[in-house]
Design a protein around this motif. Structure first.
Motif, PDB file in Angstrom:
ATOM      1  N   ARG A   1       0.854  -1.188   0.000  1.00 31.15           N
ATOM      2  CA  ARG A   1       0.000   0.000   0.000  1.00 31.15           C
ATOM      3  C   ARG A   1       0.886   1.233   0.000  1.00 31.15           C
ATOM      4  N   ARG A   2       0.287   2.377  -0.366  1.00 29.30           N
ATOM      5  CA  ARG A   2       0.999   3.649  -0.400  1.00 29.30           C
ATOM      6  C   ARG A   2       0.495   4.518   0.738  1.00 29.30           C
ATOM      7  N   LEU A   3       1.427   5.133   1.431  1.00 32.37           N
ATOM      8  CA  LEU A   3       1.085   5.979   2.573  1.00 32.37           C
ATOM      9  C   LEU A   3       1.519   7.407   2.242  1.00 32.37           C
ATOM     10  N   ALA A   4       0.545   8.255   1.901  1.00 32.07           N
ATOM     11  CA  ALA A   4       0.824   9.656   1.598  1.00 32.07           C
ATOM     12  C   ALA A   4       0.479  10.514   2.808  1.00 32.07           C
ATOM     13  N   ALA A   5       0.706  11.829   2.687  1.00 35.09           N
ATOM     14  CA  ALA A   5       0.382  12.739   3.783  1.00 35.09           C
ATOM     15  C   ALA A   5      -1.096  12.620   4.138  1.00 35.09           C
ATOM     16  N   GLY A   6      -1.390  12.444   5.415  1.00 33.13           N
ATOM     17  CA  GLY A   6      -2.764  12.299   5.879  1.00 33.13           C
ATOM     18  C   GLY A   6      -3.246  10.865   5.964  1.00 33.13           C
ATOM     19  N   ASP A   7      -2.501   9.933   5.334  1.00 27.95           N
ATOM     20  CA  ASP A   7      -2.870   8.518   5.409  1.00 27.95           C
ATOM     21  C   ASP A   7      -2.294   7.899   6.682  1.00 27.95           C
ATOM     22  N   GLY A   8      -2.885   6.779   7.079  1.00 27.05           N
ATOM     23  CA  GLY A   8      -2.401   6.088   8.272  1.00 27.05           C
ATOM     24  C   GLY A   8      -2.392   4.588   8.087  1.00 27.05           C
ATOM     25  N   ALA A   9      -1.583   3.910   8.882  1.00 27.46           N
ATOM     26  CA  ALA A   9      -1.512   2.452   8.854  1.00 27.46           C
ATOM     27  C   ALA A   9      -1.227   1.937  10.258  1.00 27.46           C
ATOM     28  N   VAL A  10      -1.816   0.784  10.580  1.00 24.23           N
ATOM     29  CA  VAL A  10      -1.582   0.121  11.865  1.00 24.23           C
ATOM     30  C   VAL A  10      -0.955  -1.243  11.581  1.00 24.23           C
ATOM     31  N   ILE A  11       0.231  -1.464  12.105  1.00 24.72           N
ATOM     32  CA  ILE A  11       0.925  -2.745  11.950  1.00 24.72           C
ATOM     33  C   ILE A  11       0.835  -3.481  13.284  1.00 24.72           C
ATOM     34  N   VAL A  12       0.280  -4.682  13.257  1.00 24.44           N
ATOM     35  CA  VAL A  12       0.050  -5.419  14.501  1.00 24.44           C
ATOM     36  C   VAL A  12       1.286  -6.246  14.860  1.00 24.44           C
ATOM     37  N   PRO A  13       1.429  -6.635  16.139  1.00 26.78           N
ATOM     38  CA  PRO A  13       2.579  -7.438  16.556  1.00 26.78           C
ATOM     39  C   PRO A  13       2.710  -8.715  15.732  1.00 26.78           C
ATOM     40  N   GLY A  14       3.922  -8.998  15.314  1.00 27.64           N
ATOM     41  CA  GLY A  14       4.187 -10.221  14.573  1.00 27.64           C
ATOM     42  C   GLY A  14       4.119 -10.102  13.068  1.00 27.64           C
ATOM     43  N   ASP A  15       3.494  -9.031  12.532  1.00 19.98           N
ATOM     44  CA  ASP A  15       3.404  -8.860  11.082  1.00 19.98           C
ATOM     45  C   ASP A  15       4.755  -8.401  10.522  1.00 19.98           C
ATOM     46  N   ARG A  16       5.297  -9.147   9.569  1.00 19.82           N
ATOM     47  CA  ARG A  16       6.535  -8.724   8.917  1.00 19.82           C
ATOM     48  C   ARG A  16       6.229  -7.597   7.951  1.00 19.82           C
ATOM     49  N   HIS A  17       7.059  -6.566   7.970  1.00 19.36           N
ATOM     50  CA  HIS A  17       6.784  -5.398   7.142  1.00 19.36           C
ATOM     51  C   HIS A  17       8.077  -4.752   6.657  1.00 19.36           C
TER      52      HIS A  17
END
Length: 227
Positions: free
Chosen positions: A44-60
């Motif tokens: 996914r693309r994260l631009a200004a104003g966008d948000g993302a939540v990465i949970v424990p254990g997820d490789r990123h």
């Protein structure tokens, strides 16, 4: 067990340093530029104003063609599990800008309250309460005791309560203040002590409680007593 405090920071991203995972939630709010984000194989693309939540254990993994700046929150609050199902609301953009400025100036109160404000803006408390499924710890304890002789993993426990391993880990820390394996270890050692009081040999107790050898069980019991 006391968990580390949540931490806010502003980070700049460029070339990828490789994928990784961690035991806490990581929340990103775009400030400048565009960040290419991949989480467990999904991009996914994260631009200004966008948000993302990465949970424990997820490789990123992260990468930006030019430079991308994000407000980053490292958190142990299990309620972020439910926030990740919702897109970041518009109200978060000005809040992110303010908290980013607070990270670079002497505004300790803003940094202290920032994590709670972000969570409240992203996911209203009522939505969190509706989304939660109570864990029947008594039933899970009974099941774990019935399978004491098996080598159980976090995924085995999580599947019993219809949660992912990451969700279950977060809930276990929130409800019990410890990791799933620490909870299971305490449960099995309590059983071991009970079996020993009943006069069972150490070798038999080790077999019944999932320890590879009597010496491993003895060492675990001694270590728990020392603590």
């Amino acid at each position: 067990m006391r968990l580390p405090a949540d931490a806010l920071s502003v980070r700049c991203y460029g070339a990828s340093h490789g994928s990784h995972a961690h035991e806490h939630f990581q929340i990103l709010l775009g400030l400048d530029g565009v960040l290419e984000l991949e989480v467990d194989g999904r991009g996914r693309r994260l631009a200004a104003g966008d948000g993302a939540v990465i949970v424990p254990g997820d490789r990123h993994d992260f990468e930006a063609a030019g430079a991308a700046r994000c407000l980053v929150l490292d958190s142990h609050d299990a309620r972020w599990q439910y926030a990740r199902e919702n897109p970041a609301p518009p109200a978060l953009a000005p809040l992110a800008s303010y908290l980013a400025a607070a990270c670079g100036s002497a505004l300790p109160r803003a940094r202290m309250l920032g994590p709670a404000l972000m969570l409240e803006a992203w996911t209203p408390p009522a939505a969190v309460r509706r989304a939660r499924r109570a864990i029947d710890w008594a039933a899970l304890t009974a099941w774990a005791q019935a399978h004491s002789h098996e080598s159980l993993q976090v995924s085995d426990l999580a599947s019993r309560v219809h949660l992912s391993a990451a969700q279950f880990t977060a809930r276990c820390r929130e409800d019990l203040g410890q990791s799933p394996m620490a909870w299971l270890r305490e449960l099995r050692l309590a059983e071991a002590r009970q079996f020993r009081r009943q006069g069972l040999p150490v070798a038999e107790v080790a077999r019944r409680t999932g320890y590879h050898s009597p010496s491993a069980l003895t060492a675990a019991l001694r270590k728990q007593t020392d603590h």
